[in-house]
Design a protein around this motif. Structure first.
Motif, PDB file in Angstrom:
ATOM      1  N   VAL A 114       0.849  -1.187   0.000  1.00 27.47           N
ATOM      2  CA  VAL A 114       0.000   0.000   0.000  1.00 27.47           C
ATOM      3  C   VAL A 114       0.887   1.240   0.000  1.00 27.47           C
ATOM      4  CG1 VAL A 114      -1.771   1.296   1.253  1.00 27.47           C
ATOM      5  CG2 VAL A 114      -1.814  -1.203   1.261  1.00 27.47           C
ATOM      6  N   THR A 115       0.536   2.207  -0.826  1.00 22.10           N
ATOM      7  CA  THR A 115       1.160   3.527  -0.767  1.00 22.10           C
ATOM      8  C   THR A 115       0.150   4.506  -0.204  1.00 22.10           C
ATOM      9  OG1 THR A 115       2.565   3.090  -2.691  1.00 22.10           O
ATOM     10  CG2 THR A 115       2.230   5.390  -2.089  1.00 22.10           C
ATOM     11  N   VAL A 116       0.553   5.240   0.828  1.00 23.98           N
ATOM     12  CA  VAL A 116      -0.281   6.316   1.352  1.00 23.98           C
ATOM     13  C   VAL A 116       0.435   7.633   1.092  1.00 23.98           C
ATOM     14  CG1 VAL A 116      -1.479   4.945   3.090  1.00 23.98           C
ATOM     15  CG2 VAL A 116       0.699   6.006   3.672  1.00 23.98           C
ATOM     16  N   GLN A 117      -0.344   8.627   0.693  1.00 28.01           N
ATOM     17  CA  GLN A 117       0.223   9.936   0.349  1.00 28.01           C
ATOM     18  C   GLN A 117      -0.554  11.016   1.084  1.00 28.01           C
ATOM     19  OE1 GLN A 117      -0.110  11.220  -3.782  1.00 28.01           O
ATOM     20  NE2 GLN A 117       2.015  11.901  -3.750  1.00 28.01           N
ATOM     21  N   SER A 118       0.166  11.999   1.589  1.00 29.66           N
ATOM     22  CA  SER A 118      -0.458  13.072   2.353  1.00 29.66           C
ATOM     23  C   SER A 118      -1.288  13.971   1.446  1.00 29.66           C
ATOM     24  CB  SER A 118       0.608  13.906   3.064  1.00 29.66           C
ATOM     25  OG  SER A 118       1.514  14.465   2.126  1.00 29.66           O
ATOM     26  N   ARG A 119      -2.212  14.720   2.062  1.00 24.32           N
ATOM     27  CA  ARG A 119      -3.091  15.607   1.298  1.00 24.32           C
ATOM     28  C   ARG A 119      -2.279  16.610   0.488  1.00 24.32           C
ATOM     29  NH1 ARG A 119      -8.672  17.483   1.141  1.00 24.32           N
ATOM     30  NH2 ARG A 119      -8.623  19.094  -0.453  1.00 24.32           N
ATOM     31  N   ASP A 120      -1.180  17.125   1.039  1.00 26.08           N
ATOM     32  CA  ASP A 120      -0.377  18.089   0.269  1.00 26.08           C
ATOM     33  C   ASP A 120       0.546  17.405  -0.726  1.00 26.08           C
ATOM     34  OD1 ASP A 120       1.692  17.079   1.828  1.00 26.08           O
ATOM     35  OD2 ASP A 120       1.935  18.892   3.029  1.00 26.08           O
ATOM     36  N   GLN A 121       0.550  16.052  -0.741  1.00 23.92           N
ATOM     37  CA  GLN A 121       1.277  15.217  -1.704  1.00 23.92           C
ATOM     38  C   GLN A 121       2.790  15.354  -1.615  1.00 23.92           C
ATOM     39  OE1 GLN A 121      -0.714  14.911  -5.657  1.00 23.92           O
ATOM     40  NE2 GLN A 121      -2.199  16.348  -4.790  1.00 23.92           N
ATOM     41  N   ARG A 122       3.270  15.855  -0.495  1.00 26.47           N
ATOM     42  CA  ARG A 122       4.713  16.012  -0.321  1.00 26.47           C
ATOM     43  C   ARG A 122       5.349  14.859   0.445  1.00 26.47           C
ATOM     44  NH1 ARG A 122       5.383  22.516   0.862  1.00 26.47           N
ATOM     45  NH2 ARG A 122       4.031  23.212  -0.819  1.00 26.47           N
ATOM     46  N   THR A 123       4.528  13.978   0.976  1.00 27.40           N
ATOM     47  CA  THR A 123       5.038  12.817   1.705  1.00 27.40           C
ATOM     48  C   THR A 123       4.304  11.571   1.231  1.00 27.40           C
ATOM     49  OG1 THR A 123       5.517  14.159   3.659  1.00 27.40           O
ATOM     50  CG2 THR A 123       5.363  11.773   3.978  1.00 27.40           C
ATOM     51  N   ALA A 124       5.057  10.499   1.002  1.00 24.58           N
ATOM     52  CA  ALA A 124       4.460   9.209   0.644  1.00 24.58           C
ATOM     53  C   ALA A 124       5.205   8.112   1.374  1.00 24.58           C
ATOM     54  CB  ALA A 124       4.506   8.988  -0.860  1.00 24.58           C
ATOM     55  N   TRP A 125       4.452   7.169   1.927  1.00 23.53           N
ATOM     56  CA  TRP A 125       5.026   5.980   2.568  1.00 23.53           C
ATOM     57  C   TRP A 125       4.548   4.743   1.821  1.00 23.53           C
ATOM     58  CZ3 TRP A 125       4.024   6.738   8.561  1.00 23.53           C
ATOM     59  CH2 TRP A 125       4.724   7.875   9.004  1.00 23.53           C
ATOM     60  N   ILE A 126       5.456   3.799   1.650  1.00 24.69           N
ATOM     61  CA  ILE A 126       5.106   2.503   1.077  1.00 24.69           C
ATOM     62  C   ILE A 126       5.087   1.490   2.208  1.00 24.69           C
ATOM     63  CG2 ILE A 126       5.830   0.678  -0.495  1.00 24.69           C
ATOM     64  CD1 ILE A 126       6.995   2.850  -2.305  1.00 24.69           C
ATOM     65  N   LEU A 127       3.981   0.786   2.342  1.00 26.00           N
ATOM     66  CA  LEU A 127       3.729  -0.090   3.478  1.00 26.00           C
ATOM     67  C   LEU A 127       3.502  -1.529   3.026  1.00 26.00           C
ATOM     68  CD1 LEU A 127       0.998   2.206   5.092  1.00 26.00           C
ATOM     69  CD2 LEU A 127       3.458   2.290   5.546  1.00 26.00           C
ATOM     70  N   ARG A 128       3.911  -2.464   3.872  1.00 26.39           N
ATOM     71  CA  ARG A 128       3.569  -3.866   3.677  1.00 26.39           C
ATOM     72  C   ARG A 128       2.586  -4.243   4.779  1.00 26.39           C
ATOM     73  NH1 ARG A 128       8.202  -7.395   2.039  1.00 26.39           N
ATOM     74  NH2 ARG A 128       9.183  -6.461   3.847  1.00 26.39           N
ATOM     75  N   VAL A 129       1.475  -4.870   4.392  1.00 23.56           N
ATOM     76  CA  VAL A 129       0.402  -5.186   5.329  1.00 23.56           C
ATOM     77  C   VAL A 129       0.503  -6.638   5.765  1.00 23.56           C
ATOM     78  CG1 VAL A 129      -2.104  -5.268   5.641  1.00 23.56           C
ATOM     79  CG2 VAL A 129      -1.091  -3.485   4.204  1.00 23.56           C
ATOM     80  N   ASP A 130       0.359  -6.867   7.048  1.00 21.57           N
ATOM     81  CA  ASP A 130       0.278  -8.236   7.565  1.00 21.57           C
ATOM     82  C   ASP A 130      -1.166  -8.704   7.400  1.00 21.57           C
ATOM     83  OD1 ASP A 130       0.038 -10.569   9.058  1.00 21.57           O
ATOM     84  OD2 ASP A 130       1.448  -9.895  10.587  1.00 21.57           O
ATOM     85  N   PRO A 131      -1.430  -9.709   6.538  1.00 24.28           N
ATOM     86  CA  PRO A 131      -2.821 -10.132   6.303  1.00 24.28           C
ATOM     87  C   PRO A 131      -3.494 -10.725   7.534  1.00 24.28           C
ATOM     88  CG  PRO A 131      -1.315 -11.084   4.671  1.00 24.28           C
ATOM     89  CD  PRO A 131      -0.478 -10.490   5.744  1.00 24.28           C
ATOM     90  N   ALA A 132      -2.695 -11.121   8.523  1.00 24.16           N
ATOM     91  CA  ALA A 132      -3.281 -11.766   9.693  1.00 24.16           C
ATOM     92  C   ALA A 132      -3.945 -10.773  10.626  1.00 24.16           C
ATOM     93  CB  ALA A 132      -2.204 -12.554  10.444  1.00 24.16           C
ATOM     94  N   ASP A 133      -3.288  -9.630  10.873  1.00 22.92           N
ATOM     95  CA  ASP A 133      -3.826  -8.694  11.858  1.00 22.92           C
ATOM     96  C   ASP A 133      -3.990  -7.271  11.347  1.00 22.92           C
ATOM     97  OD1 ASP A 133      -1.227  -7.764  11.718  1.00 22.92           O
ATOM     98  OD2 ASP A 133      -0.682  -8.353  13.765  1.00 22.92           O
ATOM     99  N   GLY A 134      -3.649  -7.026  10.064  1.00 23.12           N
ATOM    100  CA  GLY A 134      -3.836  -5.693   9.498  1.00 23.12           C
ATOM    101  C   GLY A 134      -2.777  -4.690   9.888  1.00 23.12           C
ATOM    102  N   SER A 135      -1.746  -5.100  10.618  1.00 21.09           N
ATOM    103  CA  SER A 135      -0.664  -4.176  10.960  1.00 21.09           C
ATOM    104  C   SER A 135       0.186  -3.900   9.724  1.00 21.09           C
ATOM    105  CB  SER A 135       0.202  -4.760  12.071  1.00 21.09           C
ATOM    106  OG  SER A 135       0.808  -5.975  11.653  1.00 21.09           O
TER     107      SER A 135
END
Length: 718
Positions: free
Chosen positions: A292-313
């Motif tokens: 998952v990529t999440v991006q801030s409203r001002d679009q100046r920050t983006a994080w790429i995340l890996r999701v644990d399917p077991a607990d959603g962390s």
């Protein structure tokens, strides 16, 4: 001006040939030469089968479902209704295909058997059908609800119970939907999909979109006053976005919310950042864990995340901050089979890609990551902006360019098969490669255009913008000067100057055959030419782009005596329409007439994600929006201007045209408004697209023909 002036005599050429006269109808009947081309290609995981849609012919829009296997094509499904197959997807090995036809859900197997209609419990029309990787279940959308049933048509049930969510409605009329990336969500970077199967087929990652904060817009059809207005949600600049969350929904009834971060921590936010909330979400589940990529409203920050399917962390794989904006590269993030991350990266002026610890070559502008198959990564990139080629990277082989012919190339990969879609100046070919060798072709049934582009490629002006000059086929050097017509797009999403034959170059040549010198230029703000080139429009959507058009125009006139700078028109659509209207409002000393179609005249009224990327928040940077708006310049109109707008346009609403028209009227400035009832943002249907071309031609001829020229040419009859 006398009748013997060469600038007049050059337009009194032979009668317009019949094939040129018929071009507008062909342009419309072929949907701008898109019908008959293979599209929506899928390659099976083992590379044995290639699925695709293709319409019956170059003029018949009904889409059929095809399979290419063992070097030959065969028809899988011909629904027989007007639209044909409107959506499809397959399991991992492309054995079971689910598709929508006539609003109903169907399946067909590629290893034999007739198509089968599946009974569905949800309301029709259904949408976005997707079989599980093993092909034992099919998920689909019915209204705002994601449903799933067995491949045999039994056990149809909702995965997210709308009765348990006060905002959801079974028919999709509520503010909350599951699994559907509606217009406002797709435009805001979540992409065209809203759900993804797990590789094991036991769960799905589902987007829940809550549109309740988003303001409503209403569109009415003035030609049918008894018909109620349609209402849609639209997040304009500075107004609330939809709330997007992700959920892991198991076929066994399990429900695990994904614990996405809410906002950028203060210590990590840019110094002048204004929108820390992670409002933009991009997801995929191709590998063991969702990315998952999440991006801030001002679009100046983006994080790429890996999701644990077991607990959603979530685990953070990559963090990026940029003082302008973080550009999202389509297809990223991805993972190789060994787990190497494929991530976007900016190095200096290059937008490239990182594969593990390896970074793409300097100066190679990566456009899109196509696929990661095994340890090989496929992507498209440009060494110079008029060409886009298919590249790959694999350990021991490094970076390789796989296409050689000048053009715009894309590809779809699966197993050791690559389906190469190549668009060159001669047309389009689609080639199936197995192990690097040709294993067949997908037939391209598009009609051969009645006009042939006759263009000179140029680099123009101080910034060496790429351009293309079209002259009439009958024009001889030294024969005299021609009125000039600029046909740009100019915005950050589209290029019109490439080594491919597109509808835009065909339309440009048709105008040239009517007696114009037609110039198309890609200036600052257009893609494929580096980070600084694209970001030059930060804070000003119009000024730099318009300056580059003028600079290129003057340079082209110095190189060719065919261009009459006393008669310069400009036409465009969407951003190109905005640029055209801005040209006559801001620089009437250069431009003498304009046709502006679907022009976003007030940037505050356009999409938040798009506008805030370049102009910031309108309350914090009102000067950027004032600088980029056309309304303050209405009183200065002194040239002929035609505003064209579809009255059913939900993207650039007709409010843009009518507010500019109202401002012009209040200032006492004559202008022309052409409303298109029932037409959205895309104008490509017969009876409208062809008529519009002719009306534009007539308007421009009248505006640019000298008053003392007797009997100016008229639009030929069909």
């Amino acid at each position: 001006m006398s009748d013997t002036d060469p600038s007049v005599e050059s337009e009194r050429h032979m009668d317009i040939p019949e094939h040129v006269e018929k071009f507008p109808r062909q342009y419309a009947r072929t949907r701008r030469f898109s019908l008959g081309a293979p599209r929506d290609v899928t390659v099976s995981g083992d590379g044995e089968r290639v699925l695709f849609l293709r319409s019956v012919s170059g003029t018949e829009p009904r889409a059929l479902l095809w399979c290419h296997e063992a070097g030959a094509e065969r028809l899988l499904a011909d629904p027989g209704d007007a639209a044909g197959v409107t959506a499809y997807a397959a399991d991992a090995e492309a054995r079971l295909v689910a598709y929508v036809a006539g609003g109903a859900l169907w399946t067909v197997r590629t290893d034999g058997g007739a198509p089968r209609r599946l009974p569905t419990a949800g309301p029709e029309p259904v949408g976005d059908p997707r079989p599980s990787p093993a092909g034992d279940h099919v998920a689909y959308l019915a209204g705002g609800v994601l449903r799933v049933l067995r491949a045999d048509g039994t056990d149809d049930r909702p995965l997210a119970d709308p009765g348990a969510d006060p905002g959801a409605a079974p028919d999709g009329t509520g503010d909350v939907t599951y699994g559907r990336a509606a217009y406002y969500a797709a435009e805001a970077n979540t992409g065209p999909r809203g759900y993804w199967w797990s590789p094991g087929g036991d769960a799905l990652l589902v987007a829940r979109v809550d549109a309740s904060p988003v303001r409503r817009r209403h569109l009415a059809d003035p030609t049918d006053p008894e018909r109620p207005a349609t209402t849609h949600r639209y997040p304009a600049a500075g107004t609330p976005n939809p709330r997007v969350t992700l959920h892991l929904l198991g076929l066994d009834g399990g429900h695990v919310p994904v614990r996405l971060p809410a906002e950028v921590p203060t210590a990590e936010a840019p110094a002048d950042g204004w929108g820390p909330a992670f409002e933009y979400v991009i997801a995929d589940w191709t590998h063991a864990a969702p990315l998952v990529t999440v991006q801030s409203r001002d679009q100046r920050t983006a994080w790429i995340l890996r999701v644990d399917p077991a607990d959603g962390s979530v685990e953070t794989l990559h963090r990026t901050t940029d003082e302008d904006w973080v550009a999202v590269t389509p297809g990223t993030p991805a993972l190789t089979a060994a787990g190497l991350p494929v991530l976007p990266e900016v190095r200096g002026d290059t937008r490239t890609v990182r594969i593990g610890d390896v970074v793409g070559p300097e100066g190679l502008q990566v456009r899109e990551v196509l696929a990661a198959v095994g340890e090989r990564v496929w992507f498209t990139a440009s060494e110079e902006p008029t060409e886009t080629h298919v590249w790959s990277h694999a350990a021991g082989r490094g970076f390789e360019r796989l296409t050689t012919e000048p053009g715009v190339h894309r590809a779809v990969a699966g197993g050791d098969t690559l389906v190469l879609d190549s668009r060159t100046e001669d047309g389009q070919t689609v080639t199936v490669l197995r192990g690097g060798r040709t294993a067949g072709r997908l037939a391209v049934l598009t009609e051969e255009p009645l006009v042939t582009p006759r263009a000179t490629r140029l680099t123009l002006g101080r910034r060496e913008s790429y351009g293309r000059l079209h002259l009439p086929s009958w024009y001889e050097p030294g024969a005299g000067r021609l009125p000039v017509l600029l046909c740009p797009y100019g915005g950050p999403a589209v290029q019109v100057v490439t080594r491919a034959r597109g509808w835009w170059s065909l339309a440009a040549q048709w105008f040239a055959e009517q007696g114009f010198a037609v110039l198309a230029v890609d200036g600052r703000g257009t893609p494929g030419r580096g980070v600084a080139w694209l970001r030059a429009i930060r804070g000003d959507r119009l000024g730099p782009v318009l300056d580059d058009q003028i600079d290129a125009l003057h340079d082209a006139a110095e190189r060719s005596d065919a261009l009459d700078l006393d008669r310069v028109g400009i036409r465009g659509w969407s951003y190109g329409g905005y640029l055209a209207a801005g040209a006559v409002l801001r620089r009437p000393d250069v431009f003498h007439a304009a046709v502006a179609g679907a022009a976003p005249t007030d940037r505050r009224l356009y999409n938040a994600c798009w506008e805030e990327r370049y102009l910031g928040h309108p309350e914090l940077h009102p000067e950027n929006y004032a600088r980029s708006s056309l309304l303050p310049h209405a009183a200065g109109l002194s040239r002929p201007l035609m505003l064209v707008h579809g009255l059913a346009d939900e993207n650039v609403g007709p409010v843009h045209a009518f507010r500019l028209s109202a401002a012009l009227l209040a200032a006492g400035r004559p202008h022309t408004v052409l409303p298109l009832p029932g037409v959205g943002h895309l104008v490509d249907r017969e009876g409208t697209a062809d008529a519009l071309l002719r009306l534009e031609l007539d308007f421009l001829r009248r505006a640019l023909t000298p008053r003392d020229t007797p009997n100016p040419p008229t639009t030929p009859n069909t």
